[in-house]
Scaffold this active site. Structure first.
Site, mmCIF file in Angstrom:
data_model
loop_
_atom_site.group_PDB
_atom_site.id
_atom_site.type_symbol
_atom_site.label_atom_id
_atom_site.label_comp_id
_atom_site.label_asym_id
_atom_site.label_seq_id
_atom_site.Cartn_x
_atom_site.Cartn_y
_atom_site.Cartn_z
ATOM 1 N N SER A 168 13.321 10.092 3.888
ATOM 2 C CA SER A 168 11.865 10.186 3.771
ATOM 3 C C SER A 168 11.254 11.094 4.835
ATOM 4 C CB SER A 168 11.296 8.772 3.936
ATOM 5 O OG SER A 168 9.934 8.802 4.244
ATOM 6 N N GLU A 200 8.758 10.396 6.353
ATOM 7 C CA GLU A 200 8.273 9.498 7.396
ATOM 8 C C GLU A 200 9.214 9.525 8.617
ATOM 9 O OE1 GLU A 200 5.310 7.810 7.120
ATOM 10 O OE2 GLU A 200 5.514 6.606 8.940
ATOM 11 N N TYR A 239 9.292 1.388 9.205
ATOM 12 C CA TYR A 239 9.845 2.033 8.006
ATOM 13 C C TYR A 239 10.569 3.325 8.383
ATOM 14 C CZ TYR A 239 10.013 4.696 3.662
ATOM 15 O OH TYR A 239 10.446 5.451 2.614
ATOM 16 N N ARG A 255 3.163 4.660 -9.321
ATOM 17 C CA ARG A 255 3.157 4.351 -7.891
ATOM 18 C C ARG A 255 2.445 3.011 -7.694
ATOM 19 N NH1 ARG A 255 5.367 5.336 -2.789
ATOM 20 N NH2 ARG A 255 4.298 7.019 -1.713
ATOM 21 N N GLY A 256 2.933 2.207 -6.749
ATOM 22 C CA GLY A 256 2.260 0.943 -6.456
ATOM 23 C C GLY A 256 0.808 1.202 -6.102
ATOM 24 N N LYS A 277 -4.398 3.836 -5.177
ATOM 25 C CA LYS A 277 -5.506 2.971 -4.787
ATOM 26 C C LYS A 277 -6.835 3.705 -4.983
ATOM 27 C CE LYS A 277 -7.288 0.375 -0.811
ATOM 28 N NZ LYS A 277 -6.993 -0.114 0.557
ATOM 29 N N GLY A 317 -8.404 2.963 5.062
ATOM 30 C CA GLY A 317 -8.152 3.071 6.500
ATOM 31 C C GLY A 317 -8.498 4.484 6.963
#
Ligand code: GDP
Length: 326
Positions: A124, A126, A150, A185-186, A193, A212
Site C-alpha cells: 500500500s 500508506e 495500518y 468501496r466501503g 462517504k 475529518g
C-alpha cells in the site's frame, strides 16, 4: 485452466479480481471469513460456475492449509486485511495480527504446500507515510516511513514478501497500490462517504456531511484498473515490486467540490468537520509515479478521477433514489 486462490475475495478488490479472472477462464477459489452479520453468508459458501468459496481466516493457519490444498493454486492473491487507516489506531493489535501475522501465516502455507505458485501481496501507498521524493512523487525507491498502525503492518508484509522471494526462490511480489475506489468501496472510506452522503443530501435524506481533514491529498484510481495491474505483475516473466497509481493528486476538499458541484450544490453549505474523523497522525500527501509499471506492462488507467466519481455518483443515485423516489 489456471487456478487462483484469493483472500479477501468478498472485498472491493477481491470481487473485481475474481470477475477478471473468471472472464479469463480461471477457476477461482476465494476465502471468506465466517461472521455473524445476518447476511445469510452460509448460503454463499459453495461453488457457482468457476467460483468456489470456502471459509477460512488469515489468523487460522489450519484453515489456510485446507484452502491451499483444495485450491491447488497457480496464483495466490493476498487481498485480505483490516484496511481502514483510522480504525487501525483504534484496533492496532488486530490490525497487525491480520495484516502482518496473517500474511506470514499465508506465506508459510504457500512455501510448504504450493511453492510453485505465484504470490501477490497487496502492499500500500500508506507505507510511504510522509516520505515524498523531491519531485513530489512516491515511487518504488522512496523510503518507507509509515505513520499509522495500518502502514506499519503493511511495511512488515512488504518486507516479508521480499525476504521470502530472496530466501526461498519464490515468485512472490508486491503491488504497491495507491488509493483505489469504486462503488464497491466501503462507505467509511472518504470517496464513497462523500458521494453517498452528497446524494442523500440532494434527496433530502441527510442534512450535512461530517468529515475529518479536508486538506490531505490522495492519488485516487479505480479498483477495476488496479486489479488488471495485479494480474499483470503476477504474470510477468520475473518477480518484482511495482507501484500502481494514476499520477494525479486531489485534496479531500477538491473531491467534495467536484461531487457536490456535479449534483448542483456547493459543498461549503453542507460539509462540517469533526475531530473524531481526524487521525492521531495523518498522511497528508500521496502522488504515485508508476512509470516502472507502465513501461514494463504498457498499462494505462481507463478511468480518470472524474469518471471514477461519476460512476460512484450514478451508483448512489440509483440505490438512493430507487424505492424512495416516490
Ligand atoms: P486512506 O488514504 O487509506 O486512509 O483512505 P480514506 O478514504 O479512509 O482517507 C483518505 C483521506 O481522507 C485521509 O487523509 C483522511 O484523513 C481524509 N478524510 C477526511 N475526512 C474523512 C472521513 O470522514 N472518513 C475517512 N475515511 N477519511 C477522511
Amino acid at each position: 485452466m489456471k487456478r487462483a486462490l484469493i483472500t479477501g475475495v468478498a472485498g472491493q478488490d477481491g470481487s473485481y479480481l475474481s470477475e477478471l479472472l473468471l472472464s479469463k477462464g480461471y477457476e477461482v477459489w476465494g476465502i471468506v471469513r465466517r461472521n455473524s452479520v445476518p447476511e445469510h453468508q452460509s448460503s454463499r459458501i459453495g461453488s457457482l460456475g468457476g467460483l468456489h468459496l470456502e471459509y477460512g481466516d488469515l489468523l487460522d493457519s489450519a484453515s489456510l492449509e485446507r484452502c491451499m490444498r483444495l485450491a491447488a493454486p497457480d496464483e495466490i492473491y493476498n487481498l485480505a486485511s483490516q484496511s481502514h487507516v483510522r480504525i487501525s489506531f483504534d484496533i492496532p493489535q488486530f490490525t497487525v495480527q491480520a495484516n502482518a501475522m496473517g500474511l506470514l501465516n499465508l506465506l508459510e502455507v504457500y512455501r510448504k504446500v504450493a511453492p510453485e505458485a505465484r504470490f501477490y501481496q497487496a502492499s500500500s501507498s500508506e507505507m510511504f507515510g510522509n516520505s515524498v521524493d523531491p519531485d513530489g512523487f512516491q515511487r518504488e525507491t522512496t523510503p518507507l516511513n509509515p505513520v499509522s498502525p495500518y502502514g506499519c503492518s503493511k511495511v512488515f508484509g512488504y518486507n516479508m514478501v521480499r525476504n521470502y522471494r530472496e530466501s526461498f526462490d519464490l515468485f512472490a511480489v508486491n503491488g504497491i497500490l495507491f488509493n483505489h475506489e469504486s462503488p464497491r468501496r466501503g462507505s467509511n472510506f472518504v470517496t464513497n462517504k462523500v458521494v453517498k452522503t452528497a446524494v442523500q443530501i440532494k434527496h433530502k435524506i441527510a442534512k450535512q456531511l461530517v468529515l475529518g481533514n479536508l486538506d490531505s491529498y490522495r492519488d485516487w484510481g479505480h479498483s477495476k484498473d488496479y486489479v488488471r495491474g495485479m494480474h499483470m505483475i503476477v504474470n510477468h516473466d520475473s518477480p518484482g515490486d511495482f507501484v500502481i497509481a494514476t499520477g494525479q493528486t486531489h485534496s479531500v476538499r477538491e473531491l467534495c467540490e467536484y461531487v457536490f458541484g456535479k449534483l448542483g450544490m456547493d459543498y461549503r453549505e453542507y460539509v462540517v468537520q469533526d475531530p473524531k474523523f481526524m487521525r492521531p497522525s495523518e498522511l497528508t500527501y500521496l502522488r504515485g509515479d508508476s512509470s516502472l509499471f507502465r513501461e514494463t506492462f504498457g498499462w494505462e488507467p481507463e478511468y480518470t478521477f472524474e469518471a471514477l466519481l461519476d460512476e460512484m455518483i450514478e451508483h448512489w443515485e440509483s440505490v438512493t433514489v430507487g424505492p424512495m423516489a416516490g
